[in-house]
Every structure is written in structure tokens, then in C-alpha cells.
Design a protein around this motif. Sequence first.
Motif, PDB file in Angstrom:
ATOM      1  N   THR A  16      28.347   1.804  40.371  1.00 24.20           N
ATOM      2  CA  THR A  16      28.191   0.633  39.505  1.00 24.20           C
ATOM      3  C   THR A  16      27.944   0.999  38.047  1.00 24.20           C
ATOM      4  O   THR A  16      27.981   0.118  37.185  1.00 24.20           O
ATOM      5  CB  THR A  16      27.026  -0.236  40.001  1.00 24.20           C
ATOM      6  N   ASP A  17      27.671   2.266  37.757  1.00 30.78           N
ATOM      7  CA  ASP A  17      27.455   2.709  36.379  1.00 30.78           C
ATOM      8  C   ASP A  17      28.745   3.332  35.873  1.00 30.78           C
ATOM      9  O   ASP A  17      29.234   4.318  36.432  1.00 30.78           O
ATOM     10  CB  ASP A  17      26.303   3.716  36.321  1.00 30.78           C
ATOM     11  N   ARG A  18      29.299   2.767  34.816  1.00 31.00           N
ATOM     12  CA  ARG A  18      30.601   3.238  34.323  1.00 31.00           C
ATOM     13  C   ARG A  18      30.534   4.640  33.724  1.00 31.00           C
ATOM     14  O   ARG A  18      31.576   5.251  33.438  1.00 31.00           O
ATOM     15  CB  ARG A  18      31.156   2.251  33.307  1.00 31.00           C
ATOM     16  N   ARG A  19      29.332   5.180  33.521  1.00 31.35           N
ATOM     17  CA  ARG A  19      29.186   6.557  33.031  1.00 31.35           C
ATOM     18  C   ARG A  19      29.359   7.582  34.151  1.00 31.35           C
ATOM     19  O   ARG A  19      29.348   8.793  33.899  1.00 31.35           O
ATOM     20  CB  ARG A  19      27.801   6.736  32.394  1.00 31.35           C
ATOM     21  N   ARG A  20      29.531   7.134  35.375  1.00 28.12           N
ATOM     22  CA  ARG A  20      29.504   7.997  36.553  1.00 28.12           C
ATOM     23  C   ARG A  20      30.503   9.153  36.482  1.00 28.12           C
ATOM     24  O   ARG A  20      30.171  10.294  36.824  1.00 28.12           O
ATOM     25  CB  ARG A  20      29.781   7.151  37.801  1.00 28.12           C
ATOM     26  N   ASN A  21      31.727   8.884  36.067  1.00 25.16           N
ATOM     27  CA  ASN A  21      32.789   9.892  36.142  1.00 25.16           C
ATOM     28  C   ASN A  21      32.508  11.129  35.291  1.00 25.16           C
ATOM     29  O   ASN A  21      33.053  12.204  35.559  1.00 25.16           O
ATOM     30  CB  ASN A  21      34.130   9.280  35.731  1.00 25.16           C
ATOM     31  N   ARG A  22      31.676  10.985  34.296  1.00 24.32           N
ATOM     32  CA  ARG A  22      31.335  12.131  33.438  1.00 24.32           C
ATOM     33  C   ARG A  22      30.760  13.287  34.247  1.00 24.32           C
ATOM     34  O   ARG A  22      30.947  14.455  33.889  1.00 24.32           O
ATOM     35  CB  ARG A  22      30.332  11.678  32.380  1.00 24.32           C
ATOM     36  N   TYR A  23      30.069  12.998  35.346  1.00 20.18           N
ATOM     37  CA  TYR A  23      29.298  14.004  36.066  1.00 20.18           C
ATOM     38  C   TYR A  23      30.069  14.659  37.202  1.00 20.18           C
ATOM     39  O   TYR A  23      29.546  15.570  37.845  1.00 20.18           O
ATOM     40  CB  TYR A  23      28.018  13.353  36.622  1.00 20.18           C
ATOM     41  N   ILE A  24      31.296  14.251  37.413  1.00 17.53           N
ATOM     42  CA  ILE A  24      32.066  14.724  38.550  1.00 17.53           C
ATOM     43  C   ILE A  24      32.727  16.065  38.236  1.00 17.53           C
ATOM     44  O   ILE A  24      33.346  16.239  37.184  1.00 17.53           O
ATOM     45  CB  ILE A  24      33.137  13.689  38.958  1.00 17.53           C
ATOM     46  N   ASP A  25      32.577  17.018  39.148  1.00 20.21           N
ATOM     47  CA  ASP A  25      33.308  18.296  39.140  1.00 20.21           C
ATOM     48  C   ASP A  25      32.926  19.248  38.006  1.00 20.21           C
ATOM     49  O   ASP A  25      33.671  20.176  37.717  1.00 20.21           O
ATOM     50  CB  ASP A  25      34.830  18.050  39.095  1.00 20.21           C
ATOM     51  N   ASP A  26      31.777  19.046  37.357  1.00 20.26           N
ATOM     52  CA  ASP A  26      31.341  19.972  36.309  1.00 20.26           C
ATOM     53  C   ASP A  26      29.812  20.016  36.332  1.00 20.26           C
ATOM     54  O   ASP A  26      29.155  19.037  35.984  1.00 20.26           O
ATOM     55  CB  ASP A  26      31.844  19.517  34.941  1.00 20.26           C
ATOM     56  N   GLU A  27      29.249  21.150  36.734  1.00 19.68           N
ATOM     57  CA  GLU A  27      27.796  21.232  36.882  1.00 19.68           C
ATOM     58  C   GLU A  27      27.053  21.074  35.567  1.00 19.68           C
ATOM     59  O   GLU A  27      25.871  20.706  35.557  1.00 19.68           O
ATOM     60  CB  GLU A  27      27.400  22.554  37.541  1.00 19.68           C
ATOM     61  N   PHE A  28      27.723  21.327  34.440  1.00 18.79           N
ATOM     62  CA  PHE A  28      27.059  21.230  33.146  1.00 18.79           C
ATOM     63  C   PHE A  28      27.327  19.904  32.434  1.00 18.79           C
ATOM     64  O   PHE A  28      26.830  19.678  31.332  1.00 18.79           O
ATOM     65  CB  PHE A  28      27.486  22.394  32.253  1.00 18.79           C
TER      66      PHE A  28
ATOM     67  N   THR B 177      20.279  25.774  42.275  1.00 19.60           N
ATOM     68  CA  THR B 177      20.661  25.604  43.677  1.00 19.60           C
ATOM     69  C   THR B 177      21.244  24.208  43.885  1.00 19.60           C
ATOM     70  O   THR B 177      21.097  23.318  43.049  1.00 19.60           O
ATOM     71  CB  THR B 177      19.458  25.813  44.621  1.00 19.60           C
ATOM     72  N   GLY B 178      21.890  24.037  45.022  1.00 20.82           N
ATOM     73  CA  GLY B 178      22.605  22.794  45.293  1.00 20.82           C
ATOM     74  C   GLY B 178      21.705  21.645  45.699  1.00 20.82           C
ATOM     75  O   GLY B 178      20.596  21.842  46.217  1.00 20.82           O
ATOM     76  N   LEU B 179      22.190  20.418  45.471  1.00 21.68           N
ATOM     77  CA  LEU B 179      21.501  19.210  45.899  1.00 21.68           C
ATOM     78  C   LEU B 179      22.053  18.785  47.261  1.00 21.68           C
ATOM     79  O   LEU B 179      23.267  18.650  47.424  1.00 21.68           O
ATOM     80  CB  LEU B 179      21.699  18.066  44.901  1.00 21.68           C
ATOM     81  N   THR B 180      21.162  18.554  48.216  1.00 24.53           N
ATOM     82  CA  THR B 180      21.585  18.149  49.559  1.00 24.53           C
ATOM     83  C   THR B 180      21.001  16.812  49.993  1.00 24.53           C
ATOM     84  O   THR B 180      21.438  16.256  50.993  1.00 24.53           O
ATOM     85  CB  THR B 180      21.177  19.219  50.596  1.00 24.53           C
ATOM     86  N   ALA B 181      20.024  16.292  49.271  1.00 28.69           N
ATOM     87  CA  ALA B 181      19.398  15.027  49.660  1.00 28.69           C
ATOM     88  C   ALA B 181      20.416  13.902  49.580  1.00 28.69           C
ATOM     89  O   ALA B 181      21.112  13.757  48.558  1.00 28.69           O
ATOM     90  CB  ALA B 181      18.212  14.719  48.754  1.00 28.69           C
ATOM     91  N   PRO B 182      20.562  13.075  50.602  1.00 30.26           N
ATOM     92  CA  PRO B 182      21.493  11.945  50.541  1.00 30.26           C
ATOM     93  C   PRO B 182      21.169  11.035  49.352  1.00 30.26           C
ATOM     94  O   PRO B 182      20.007  10.708  49.115  1.00 30.26           O
ATOM     95  CB  PRO B 182      21.256  11.218  51.869  1.00 30.26           C
ATOM     96  N   ARG B 183      22.193  10.695  48.577  1.00 23.27           N
ATOM     97  CA  ARG B 183      22.063   9.811  47.414  1.00 23.27           C
ATOM     98  C   ARG B 183      21.014  10.340  46.428  1.00 23.27           C
ATOM     99  O   ARG B 183      20.330   9.586  45.742  1.00 23.27           O
ATOM    100  CB  ARG B 183      21.703   8.385  47.859  1.00 23.27           C
ATOM    101  N   GLY B 184      20.946  11.655  46.328  1.00 24.77           N
ATOM    102  CA  GLY B 184      19.918  12.262  45.493  1.00 24.77           C
ATOM    103  C   GLY B 184      20.277  12.298  44.017  1.00 24.77           C
ATOM    104  O   GLY B 184      21.450  12.295  43.622  1.00 24.77           O
ATOM    105  N   ALA B 185      19.242  12.352  43.190  1.00 20.55           N
ATOM    106  CA  ALA B 185      19.382  12.536  41.745  1.00 20.55           C
ATOM    107  C   ALA B 185      18.219  13.385  41.257  1.00 20.55           C
ATOM    108  O   ALA B 185      17.103  13.275  41.771  1.00 20.55           O
ATOM    109  CB  ALA B 185      19.400  11.202  41.017  1.00 20.55           C
TER     110      ALA B 185
ATOM    111  N   ALA C 218      28.127  15.298  43.294  1.00 17.53           N
ATOM    112  CA  ALA C 218      28.923  15.227  42.064  1.00 17.53           C
ATOM    113  C   ALA C 218      29.742  16.501  41.875  1.00 17.53           C
ATOM    114  O   ALA C 218      30.888  16.452  41.427  1.00 17.53           O
ATOM    115  CB  ALA C 218      28.009  15.005  40.857  1.00 17.53           C
ATOM    116  N   CYS C 219      29.159  17.643  42.202  1.00 14.27           N
ATOM    117  CA  CYS C 219      29.832  18.928  42.086  1.00 14.27           C
ATOM    118  C   CYS C 219      28.964  19.967  42.792  1.00 14.27           C
ATOM    119  O   CYS C 219      27.917  19.632  43.357  1.00 14.27           O
ATOM    120  CB  CYS C 219      30.064  19.311  40.618  1.00 14.27           C
ATOM    121  N   ASP C 220      29.387  21.216  42.735  1.00 14.26           N
ATOM    122  CA  ASP C 220      28.630  22.301  43.342  1.00 14.26           C
ATOM    123  C   ASP C 220      27.680  22.883  42.302  1.00 14.26           C
ATOM    124  O   ASP C 220      28.107  23.528  41.348  1.00 14.26           O
ATOM    125  CB  ASP C 220      29.581  23.380  43.851  1.00 14.26           C
ATOM    126  N   TYR C 221      26.384  22.646  42.475  1.00  6.35           N
ATOM    127  CA  TYR C 221      25.382  23.146  41.540  1.00  6.35           C
ATOM    128  C   TYR C 221      24.805  24.499  41.964  1.00  6.35           C
ATOM    129  O   TYR C 221      23.936  25.037  41.280  1.00  6.35           O
ATOM    130  CB  TYR C 221      24.225  22.139  41.419  1.00  6.35           C
TER     131      TYR C 221
END
Length: 304
Positions: free
Chosen positions: A48-60, A217-225, A109-112
Motif C-alpha cells: 500500500t506504500d508507493r515507495r515500496r519498489n525502491r527497496y526491492i533487490d538491492d540491500e543498500f 545477516t538476513g531477515l527471516t521474520a514474517p512481514r518483518g521490518a 525485499a532482497c538478500d541482506y
Amino acid sequence: MELIEAAQMWHTDGFVVLPAFIPADELGAAVRELPAQFPTAEGFHDGTDRRRNRYIDDEFAGIDTFPFTSTELSLLAVSERLLELAGTLLGDDDIHMYAAESWAKYTGACDYDQDLHRDYLNHTLLVPSTAPGCRQVEMFVYLTDVPEELGPPHLVSRRHTDHLPAVPNWFLKPGQASESRYTDDSGSPELYAAEVSGAGPAGTVIAFEPGTVHRGTGLTAPRGARYSMQVCFRPASLQWGQRVGWAVRSFSPEWSAFVGRATVRQLQALGFPPPGHPYWTEETLAGMALRYPRLDLSAWETSA
């Protein structure tokens, strides 16, 4: 933990973990403003947040650089508590913040999950030193709880790394190959076996040196932030420790908002000359009043 004890651990291990070092009441204002800067967990995972796509596929991609959209977050980066910690670790009252970033990460969002590495290649022109007056300190500051399933950094004590040369810098996990002189592709089992977690509650601060071996390290919590800051300090006299030049950002609205609310000590940590410095004259004070209309110049006026 007393600051002197923290300094002893930092000197011995290259890092120290200070759980809940910043109390909840000092975090509150900055945390309340986080949604203006980053999507909430719900906004990201529900799409629902239009800023979402910024965070996909890039850990930085989740990194924002100081000064932040949130003035409260900018003020927190140079809070009295963090300045005191940095001064104690570095053994110097005259310190500069040479970098500050806020960082949002989201499960899926990606592999951290990173390889072990040291940060010094983009924090200094030279190599790390343990000589007095020649050290730098980085800090991870948790704005929210960071349990193991939300990707805390893992760190390796200097007790296990003192023998390592300055190069290579990255120590790849098993199964990877590289021909770069900056990478060790042996698998480094002894380093990965020695890493410890920096998991902790909101307000936790992890202070470490640019020469400390660590990894995300990676995030594994469901729906985590996960929301955090990274702030970096050096003695004012240490000119080879650098990452960001603040002047390039000093005419942004965010910078002006920060300066209008910052203390003398906070501004000195960004490079403002202290009261009594020859820079402060009637001419420069008049110019500063025009550039920063909301800045209280009284501390510098009385010393001019």
C-alpha cells in the motif's frame, strides 16, 4: 555498562554491544517520525506504500543519508548520549561525525545476508590504526527491536582477527570464488565460527571500529521490518577518516531544519568552529544570521 567499561571492551574486542543504551523516551520522537521517511512494515508487505519498489533487490536501497527527512532523527544522530560515548571511546572531546545513515530493511525485499568484511576501505584513506588519537568509531543504533530474525549484524572479536593483514578485506562464505585481491575465498571457517550476534532491543548501540570484521545477516521474520542508523565519528584532527562532505548537503531544507534546532556541541560535531574561534567575527555572524535565520547565534556572539 559504564562508559569506561565499554571503552575497555571496545579496545580489546574491536566492538562493544550496549543493549538499550538509548532510553525509550529519547527514541520516541524519532521513531514516531519514521513513517515519513520509510514505509511501515504493513505498508511495505501489503503493497500500500508507493515507495515500496525502491527497496526491492538491492540491500543498500534502504539507506538515507544525513540530514534526514525527520529532524528528530537527525538530532538523535548527534545526541548528547552518542557524543559522550564517541568521545569516551576515542579519548577526545573534540570529535566530528563524518557519516550518518538511516536504514530500513524488509523481509523478502532482497538478500541482506553478507560475507564477513571490514569497512575501512570506504572510511579512511589509510588503514586502521590502534594508536591513540588515530582511531575511528562506527555505531549501529537500533530504532526498533532487532532480534535474530530481523537481521542483526554479526561481529568477530579482534582476539580472532589480530593476525589478519590489511588485505584481503572480504572473507567469502564457502562455495564462492573470486580473483580479486581484496577477497579471501577460502571459506574462512575459523572466522565464521567465532562471530557473535549483535541482536538487541530498541535503543541498542553497537560501537565498532572500521577494522572490525563483521557482516549483515538476513531477515527471516514474517512481514518483518528493521529500522536503524549508522553514525560514524573521528577525532577532529584525524583528517584521513572521511566518507561524506557535509557542505554538499548544507543548503537543503532538511539541513536548515536540523541547524535551527541543534545545540552548539551538536553543530561542532558537524564542523562548526567552537565559540571563541577566530572565525567568529561581526562579518561572519551577520552572514550566518542570513543563512540560518532560525539559528541562535548567542553562544558565538558573546565570544566574538
